[in-house]
Design a protein around this motif. Structure first.
Motif, PDB file in Angstrom:
ATOM      1  N   MET A  59       0.756  -1.179  -0.178  1.00  0.00           N
ATOM      2  CA  MET A  59      -0.277  -0.012  -0.070  1.00  0.00           C
ATOM      3  C   MET A  59       0.736   1.220   0.053  1.00  0.00           C
ATOM      4  N   ILE A  60       0.905   2.024  -1.203  1.00  0.00           N
ATOM      5  CA  ILE A  60       1.891   3.045  -1.334  1.00  0.00           C
ATOM      6  C   ILE A  60       1.081   4.391  -1.319  1.00  0.00           C
ATOM      7  N   GLY A  61       1.721   5.338  -0.871  1.00  0.00           N
ATOM      8  CA  GLY A  61       1.144   6.774  -0.907  1.00  0.00           C
ATOM      9  C   GLY A  61       2.160   7.912  -1.121  1.00  0.00           C
ATOM     10  N   PHE A  62       1.586   9.129  -1.582  1.00  0.00           N
ATOM     11  CA  PHE A  62       2.646  10.065  -1.814  1.00  0.00           C
ATOM     12  C   PHE A  62       1.808  11.192  -1.537  1.00  0.00           C
ATOM     13  N   ASP A  63       2.295  11.953  -0.545  1.00  0.00           N
ATOM     14  CA  ASP A  63       1.802  13.484  -0.294  1.00  0.00           C
ATOM     15  C   ASP A  63       2.117  14.562  -0.650  1.00  0.00           C
ATOM     16  N   GLY A  84       9.278  -9.607  -2.491  1.00  0.00           N
ATOM     17  CA  GLY A  84       9.283  -8.265  -1.591  1.00  0.00           C
ATOM     18  C   GLY A  84      10.151  -7.113  -2.324  1.00  0.00           C
ATOM     19  N   ARG A  85      11.084  -7.630  -2.755  1.00  0.00           N
ATOM     20  CA  ARG A  85      12.032  -6.648  -3.727  1.00  0.00           C
ATOM     21  C   ARG A  85      11.310  -6.378  -4.794  1.00  0.00           C
ATOM     22  N   ALA A  86      10.543  -7.134  -5.486  1.00  0.00           N
ATOM     23  CA  ALA A  86       9.904  -6.660  -6.751  1.00  0.00           C
ATOM     24  C   ALA A  86       8.836  -5.756  -6.392  1.00  0.00           C
ATOM     25  N   MET A  87       8.032  -5.842  -5.346  1.00  0.00           N
ATOM     26  CA  MET A  87       6.973  -4.883  -4.775  1.00  0.00           C
ATOM     27  C   MET A  87       7.590  -3.530  -4.659  1.00  0.00           C
ATOM     28  N   ALA A  91       7.072  -0.014  -6.267  1.00  0.00           N
ATOM     29  CA  ALA A  91       6.602   1.109  -5.587  1.00  0.00           C
ATOM     30  C   ALA A  91       7.540   2.233  -5.777  1.00  0.00           C
ATOM     31  N   GLU A  92       8.756   2.097  -5.880  1.00  0.00           N
ATOM     32  CA  GLU A  92      10.107   3.068  -5.960  1.00  0.00           C
ATOM     33  C   GLU A  92       9.540   3.762  -7.563  1.00  0.00           C
ATOM     34  N   ARG A  93       9.531   2.736  -8.578  1.00  0.00           N
ATOM     35  CA  ARG A  93       9.031   3.441  -9.705  1.00  0.00           C
ATOM     36  C   ARG A  93       7.835   4.045  -9.880  1.00  0.00           C
ATOM     37  N   LEU A  94       6.937   3.742  -9.327  1.00  0.00           N
ATOM     38  CA  LEU A  94       5.523   4.649  -9.353  1.00  0.00           C
ATOM     39  C   LEU A  94       5.847   5.954  -8.566  1.00  0.00           C
ATOM     40  N   ILE A  96       8.864   7.574  -8.076  1.00  0.00           N
ATOM     41  CA  ILE A  96       9.673   8.420  -8.710  1.00  0.00           C
ATOM     42  C   ILE A  96       8.898   9.094  -9.899  1.00  0.00           C
ATOM     43  N   ALA A  97       8.223   8.458 -10.652  1.00  0.00           N
ATOM     44  CA  ALA A  97       7.253   9.034 -11.859  1.00  0.00           C
ATOM     45  C   ALA A  97       6.350   9.986 -11.195  1.00  0.00           C
ATOM     46  N   ARG A  98       6.158  10.300  -9.882  1.00  0.00           N
ATOM     47  CA  ARG A  98       5.366  11.349  -9.296  1.00  0.00           C
ATOM     48  C   ARG A  98       6.263  12.667  -8.652  1.00  0.00           C
ATOM     49  N   GLY A  99       7.438  12.164  -9.049  1.00  0.00           N
ATOM     50  CA  GLY A  99       8.466  13.413  -8.349  1.00  0.00           C
ATOM     51  C   GLY A  99       8.990  12.992  -6.992  1.00  0.00           C
ATOM     52  N   CYS A 100       8.536  12.091  -6.370  1.00  0.00           N
ATOM     53  CA  CYS A 100       8.692  11.712  -5.174  1.00  0.00           C
ATOM     54  C   CYS A 100      10.390  11.598  -4.758  1.00  0.00           C
ATOM     55  N   PRO A 101      10.779  12.690  -3.671  1.00  0.00           N
ATOM     56  CA  PRO A 101      12.154  12.647  -3.522  1.00  0.00           C
ATOM     57  C   PRO A 101      12.603  11.437  -2.402  1.00  0.00           C
ATOM     58  N   LYS A 102      11.809  10.929  -1.570  1.00  0.00           N
ATOM     59  CA  LYS A 102      12.190  10.178  -0.413  1.00  0.00           C
ATOM     60  C   LYS A 102      10.970   9.213  -0.068  1.00  0.00           C
TER      61      LYS A 102
END
Length: 138
Positions: A59-63, A84-87, A91-94, A96-102
């Motif tokens: 379950m991923i979120g970006f604020d 787990g690594r694949a998930m 998550a990181e790919r999605l 990064i595509a939204r401009g998430c820095p951390k």
């Protein structure tokens, strides 16, 4: 394993996986957590499917400032297969595509195996204290 967004028909299997992975707690109603997630960025609620079996969740979120990962779980019978690594890669790919820095995530301090897992993925322990306040009792 194929990764796709959560579908309503996944609910029973997701909750069973969370329970088997000991991700649920009495004060967090998993159905309520799912319903809340579906109101915000539902496309960031992922499941991993092997054949016709649900074997992983995230379950991923970006604020707008930080990304968060909750409920990362892999069925115990499928752990050690890099699911787990694949998930987390997805998550990181999605994010990064939204401009998430951390990305931030929380792990219970007593869960050494999970802490070690995240460290193998490049995550570090931040010198912070996590604080929370329950606003709605489930």
């Amino acid at each position: 394993m194929h990764i796709r967004p959560y579908q309503e028909s996944d609910e029973t299997f997701v909750i069973a996986l969370w329970q088997e992975c000991e991700l649920t707690r009495p004060w967090n109603n998993p159905k309520s957590d799912i319903n809340r997630k579906l109101t915000t960025q539902p496309e960031l609620f992922l499941v991993g499917i092997e054949g016709d079996k649900l074997v992983a969740t995230a379950m991923i979120g970006f604020d707008g400032n930080r990304g968060w990962v909750h409920y990362l779980g892999v069925l115990p019978t499928h752990q050690g297969l890099a699911y787990g690594r694949a998930m987390m890669d997805e998550a990181e790919r999605l994010l990064i595509a939204r401009g998430c820095p951390k990305i931030n995530l929380q792990v219970r301090s007593t869960n050494a195996a999970v802490i070690a897992f995240y460290q193998t993925l490049g995550y570090e322990i931040d010198e912070v204290i996590s604080m929370g306040k329950r606003l709605i009792l489930d």
